[in-house]
Scaffold this motif. Structure first.
Motif, mmCIF file in Angstrom:
data_model
loop_
_atom_site.group_PDB
_atom_site.id
_atom_site.type_symbol
_atom_site.label_atom_id
_atom_site.label_comp_id
_atom_site.label_asym_id
_atom_site.label_seq_id
_atom_site.Cartn_x
_atom_site.Cartn_y
_atom_site.Cartn_z
ATOM 1 N N PHE A 46 49.298 48.566 33.547
ATOM 2 C CA PHE A 46 49.477 47.217 34.100
ATOM 3 C C PHE A 46 48.696 47.071 35.401
ATOM 4 C CE2 PHE A 46 51.610 44.218 36.916
ATOM 5 C CZ PHE A 46 51.696 43.090 36.109
ATOM 6 N N SER A 47 48.811 48.057 36.278
ATOM 7 C CA SER A 47 48.077 48.010 37.545
ATOM 8 C C SER A 47 46.569 47.993 37.306
ATOM 9 C CB SER A 47 48.459 49.206 38.427
ATOM 10 O OG SER A 47 49.838 49.203 38.719
ATOM 11 N N LYS A 48 46.135 48.815 36.361
ATOM 12 C CA LYS A 48 44.700 48.899 36.070
ATOM 13 C C LYS A 48 44.162 47.578 35.518
ATOM 14 C CE LYS A 48 41.660 50.704 32.493
ATOM 15 N NZ LYS A 48 41.596 51.481 31.250
ATOM 16 N N TYR A 49 44.875 46.990 34.562
ATOM 17 C CA TYR A 49 44.382 45.760 33.949
ATOM 18 C C TYR A 49 44.492 44.571 34.900
ATOM 19 C CZ TYR A 49 43.633 47.790 29.353
ATOM 20 O OH TYR A 49 43.132 48.535 28.300
ATOM 21 N N TYR A 50 45.496 44.568 35.762
ATOM 22 C CA TYR A 50 45.592 43.459 36.729
ATOM 23 C C TYR A 50 44.427 43.500 37.711
ATOM 24 C CZ TYR A 50 47.300 40.369 40.372
ATOM 25 O OH TYR A 50 47.401 39.352 41.303
#
Length: 304
Positions: free
Chosen positions: A101-105
């Motif tokens: 989630f952090s990476k894609y955001y």
């Protein structure tokens, strides 16, 4: 593992997902895929940020599920259910999807609109089903400087997916839970009126104005506090200083005489022995009242 082995593994994951009749079958088959459980991080996975005790290949499996979801013409709940089941199987999978989630955001601006929509709905389902912790929202800072058009669209789609699955009452109640408040200071800011207004306008525009009630209350209290302080200071500055006046219960008389004055604070009195002319006394009184008014909105005493 060589680059060829990595490509073969990705092909195997893709074909396994495509050939499954339902999400339960897909999860069962994916768990049987030969994934090395070591600590090595290959050059081909150098972009994956993971603790040393996690397998880079497990993170690669999570990324492949999300990438397969993004490639669909429209969002399929099939992928959301796969992600949910993996998260509830073991903590390691939950942590992997939270890192994803952090990476894609952070990189959502690189995706076209259709992929962005599918990824947003995928993570919206994981949050609505409590598959991943809502604390992942701490990376979202809803203000003009730290968001882009892509990230705002992503959050809009994510929130609307959560709204569709949970309902507005349950969703609003979850956002008000005390344990979540430290993770929500960025998405619901109360540090700066400018950021607060931006967040209020954003959530109101996407149909989630009910989530902004606390920010509206904080903004109104902050505004009333500033207006009252400015009004009082303006009234005091227009007054003509008398020859003598009372300050904190002690008489300050003619200019040049030594008198004892007490400057009140919210914690303890501080006694000063200084020569105080009448104009200076007026200035001290103004500053003392301003300090008393300069408390935080939540009622904390001023810092002296």
């Amino acid at each position: 593992m060589t680059e060829t082995d990595l490509i073969n593994m990705r092909r195997t994951i893709y074909l396994t997902i495509m050939n499954s009749l339902n999400f339960e079958e897909a999860v069962h088959k994916l768990l049987n895929v030969q994934i090395p459980a070591g600590n090595e991080v290959r050059k081909s996975c150098a972009h994956v940020k993971s603790p040393a005790n996690k397998s880079a290949m497990q993170i690669e499996l999570c990324n492949m599920i999300i990438e397969c979801c993004s490639q669909e013409r429209s969002y399929s709940q099939f992928y959301g259910l796969i992600g949910e089941r993996f998260c509830k199987i073991g903590r390691v999978w939950c942590d992997n999807f939270q890192e994803a989630f952090s990476k894609y955001y952070d990189t959502i601006h690189r995706y076209e609109t259709n992929k962005l929509r599918n990824i947003g709905r995928f993570f919206g389902h994981l949050l609505a089903s409590d598959a991943i912790s809502w604390a992942v929202l701490h990376i979202v800072h809803m203000n003009e400087e730290e968001t882009t058009s892509s990230s705002r669209i992503f959050i809009k789609i994510l929130m609307q997916e959560m709204l569709e699955e949970m309902g507005i009452k349950q969703m609003a109640a979850r956002f008000k839970e005390p344990d979540l408040q430290p993770a929500l200071v960025g998405i619901f800011p109360k540090d700066n009126p400018k950021n607060t207004r931006f967040s209020i306008n954003y959530f109101t525009s996407i149909g989630l104005g009910v989530l902004t009630e606390d920010m509206r209350t904080w903004l109104q209290v902050s505004y009333d506090h500033r207006v009252a302080k400015q009004s009082l200071i303006a009234r005091l500055s227009r007054r003509t200083p008398p020859k003598s006046l009372w300050l904190s219960g002690k008489l300050l008389s003619q200019p040049g005489r030594l008198q004892t004055a007490t400057r009140l604070t919210a914690t303890r009195p501080l006694t000063l022995i200084v020569p105080i002319p009448a104009p200076t006394a007026i200035l001290l009184l103004t500053q003392a009242l301003q300090m008393i008014l300069d408390t935080d909105v939540d009622g904390r005493p001023p810092q002296i």
